[in-house]
Motif scaffolding. Structure first.
Motif, short mmCIF file in Angstrom:
data_model
loop_
_atom_site.label_atom_id
_atom_site.label_comp_id
_atom_site.label_asym_id
_atom_site.label_seq_id
_atom_site.Cartn_x
_atom_site.Cartn_y
_atom_site.Cartn_z
N LEU A 55 58.23 34.06 33.63
CA LEU A 55 57.92 35.48 33.46
C LEU A 55 57.56 35.79 32.01
O LEU A 55 56.61 36.55 31.74
N LEU A 56 58.29 35.22 31.08
CA LEU A 56 58.02 35.41 29.65
C LEU A 56 56.63 34.94 29.28
O LEU A 56 55.86 35.65 28.62
N VAL A 57 56.28 33.73 29.68
CA VAL A 57 54.99 33.17 29.31
C VAL A 57 53.86 33.98 29.95
O VAL A 57 52.83 34.24 29.31
N ALA A 58 54.05 34.40 31.19
CA ALA A 58 53.05 35.25 31.84
C ALA A 58 52.85 36.54 31.05
O ALA A 58 51.71 36.98 30.82
N ALA A 59 53.94 37.16 30.62
CA ALA A 59 53.85 38.40 29.85
C ALA A 59 53.17 38.16 28.50
O ALA A 59 52.41 39.01 28.01
N SER A 60 53.43 37.00 27.90
CA SER A 60 52.83 36.70 26.59
C SER A 60 51.31 36.54 26.68
O SER A 60 50.62 36.65 25.66
N LEU A 61 50.79 36.27 27.88
CA LEU A 61 49.34 36.13 28.05
C LEU A 61 48.64 37.46 28.32
O LEU A 61 47.40 37.53 28.26
N LEU A 62 49.39 38.50 28.62
CA LEU A 62 48.78 39.79 28.96
C LEU A 62 47.88 40.35 27.86
O LEU A 62 46.84 40.95 28.18
N LEU A 114 57.65 43.94 24.98
CA LEU A 114 58.04 43.39 26.28
C LEU A 114 58.32 41.90 26.18
O LEU A 114 59.30 41.39 26.75
N VAL A 115 57.50 41.18 25.43
CA VAL A 115 57.71 39.74 25.24
C VAL A 115 59.05 39.49 24.57
O VAL A 115 59.81 38.59 24.99
N LEU A 116 59.39 40.26 23.54
CA LEU A 116 60.69 40.08 22.88
C LEU A 116 61.83 40.36 23.83
O LEU A 116 62.86 39.67 23.82
N PHE A 117 61.67 41.37 24.68
CA PHE A 117 62.69 41.70 25.67
C PHE A 117 62.89 40.54 26.66
O PHE A 117 64.03 40.18 27.00
N LEU A 118 61.79 39.94 27.10
CA LEU A 118 61.87 38.85 28.07
C LEU A 118 62.26 37.52 27.42
O LEU A 118 62.75 36.62 28.12
N TRP A 119 62.06 37.40 26.12
CA TRP A 119 62.37 36.14 25.43
C TRP A 119 63.87 35.93 25.27
O TRP A 119 64.37 34.81 25.40
#
Length: 298
Positions: free
Chosen positions: A229-236, A181-186
């Motif tokens: 959104l990316l950074v938030a996802a990276s913290l999950l 998901l992080v790669l997708f959002l990055w």
């Protein structure tokens, strides 16, 4: 089939470099690394060294096939952009002959077959899907039709993570899916920052990248929102998967730097702020991948 023709020109070493340049190996190497990180964060079967090598090479070769196809398909548009007009098919340094399509197809088939034989069918499927989404879905179907083209194109990196995870376990776990998901959002803020810096060239080439369609100011705000959104996802993974302090340091440090640079871009949209945001995206991803790997190993 014969050897794909090269236009008359410099010596053997220079020609070899031209051929290698077709395959976008810098991007391919990054995608290969994401696959290895997907393997590292996934509990499961312990792979032999040769199997890890097959995973790395299959992802690299599949990416190389898709990268070469992108240059083959985009040779005319590449001539209209300063950052791409020196590519071998665009300049004619390498003749754009249909036999190159056989080379690309053989690379992809070989990569997928090697992954299936050495790893499993799930890993092979993800290797194929990564190349397919970049070479066909992004390059042929979406690039000239929608400003959201690169959003779907970002799945290429996501599938590489899943290929690595599937090599250890055909059913990837939560952390692998979150990293995918992080790669997708990055990919969108990474590429849109570059597109803002090169908007006049995309306009000239007739490619509807986001800043061409909505303007630099709005595109810059979207880049910043996408980065949030990316950074938030990276913290999950810190909350969902029990990732530790090393991961937290990489996610917060790299993510904070990317946020700062995209905030500056949103405040003053220009090439002068877009390129630092683009480079910050590379720092963010590198920090996250290194941190994820070290956290899993430690």
């Amino acid at each position: 089939m014969g050897t794909p023709p090269l236009a008359a020109g410099p010596g053997l070493l220079a020609r070899a470099r031209l051929v290698i340049s077709l395959f976008k190996l810098r991007i391919g190497t990054l995608i290969m690394v994401t696959a290895l990180v997907g393997l590292a964060v996934t509990p499961g079967a312990s792979l032999a060294a040769w199997q890890v090598a097959v995973l790395a090479l299959s992802v690299l070769l599949a990416s190389a096939s898709a990268g070469a196809f992108n240059q083959y398909a985009e040779h005319e548009a590449d001539r209209l952009m300063g950052r791409t007009r020196g590519r071998a098919f665009a300049t004619g340094a390498i003749e754009r002959h249909p036999r190159w399509l056989w080379v690309m197809a053989l690379l992809l088939v070989g990569a997928v077959a090697a992954a299936a034989a050495a790893l499993n069918a799930a890993a092979a499927a993800y290797v194929f899907l990564g190349a397919f989404f970049y070479g066909v879905v992004y390059t042929l179907w979406l690039k000239r039709r929608t400003p959201w083209n690169i959003v779907v194109g970002g799945l290429a990196g996501s599938f590489a993570v899943l290929a690595g995870a599937a090599a250890a376990n055909p059913v990837p776990g939560a952390q692998a899916w979150l990293l995918a998901l992080v790669l997708f959002l990055w990919t969108p803020p990474h590429f849109w920052a570059l597109a803002i810096a090169n908007r006049p060239e995309y306009e000239r080439a007739g490619v509807p990248m986001l800043p061409v369609v909505v303007g630099d100011a709005r595109a810059a705000r979207i880049v910043f929102a996408s980065t949030v959104l990316l950074v938030a996802a990276s913290l999950l993974p810190l909350f969902a998967c029990g990732a530790g302090g090393v991961y937290a340091a990489g996610a917060i440090g790299g993510g904070g730097w990317f946020l700062l640079k995209t905030w500056q871009l949103a405040r003053r949209p220009s090439r002068a702020t877009a390129m630092p945001a683009f480079f910050a995206s590379l720092i963010q991803l590198s920090a996250l991948l290194v941190a994820a790997t070290l956290d899993a190993l430690l």
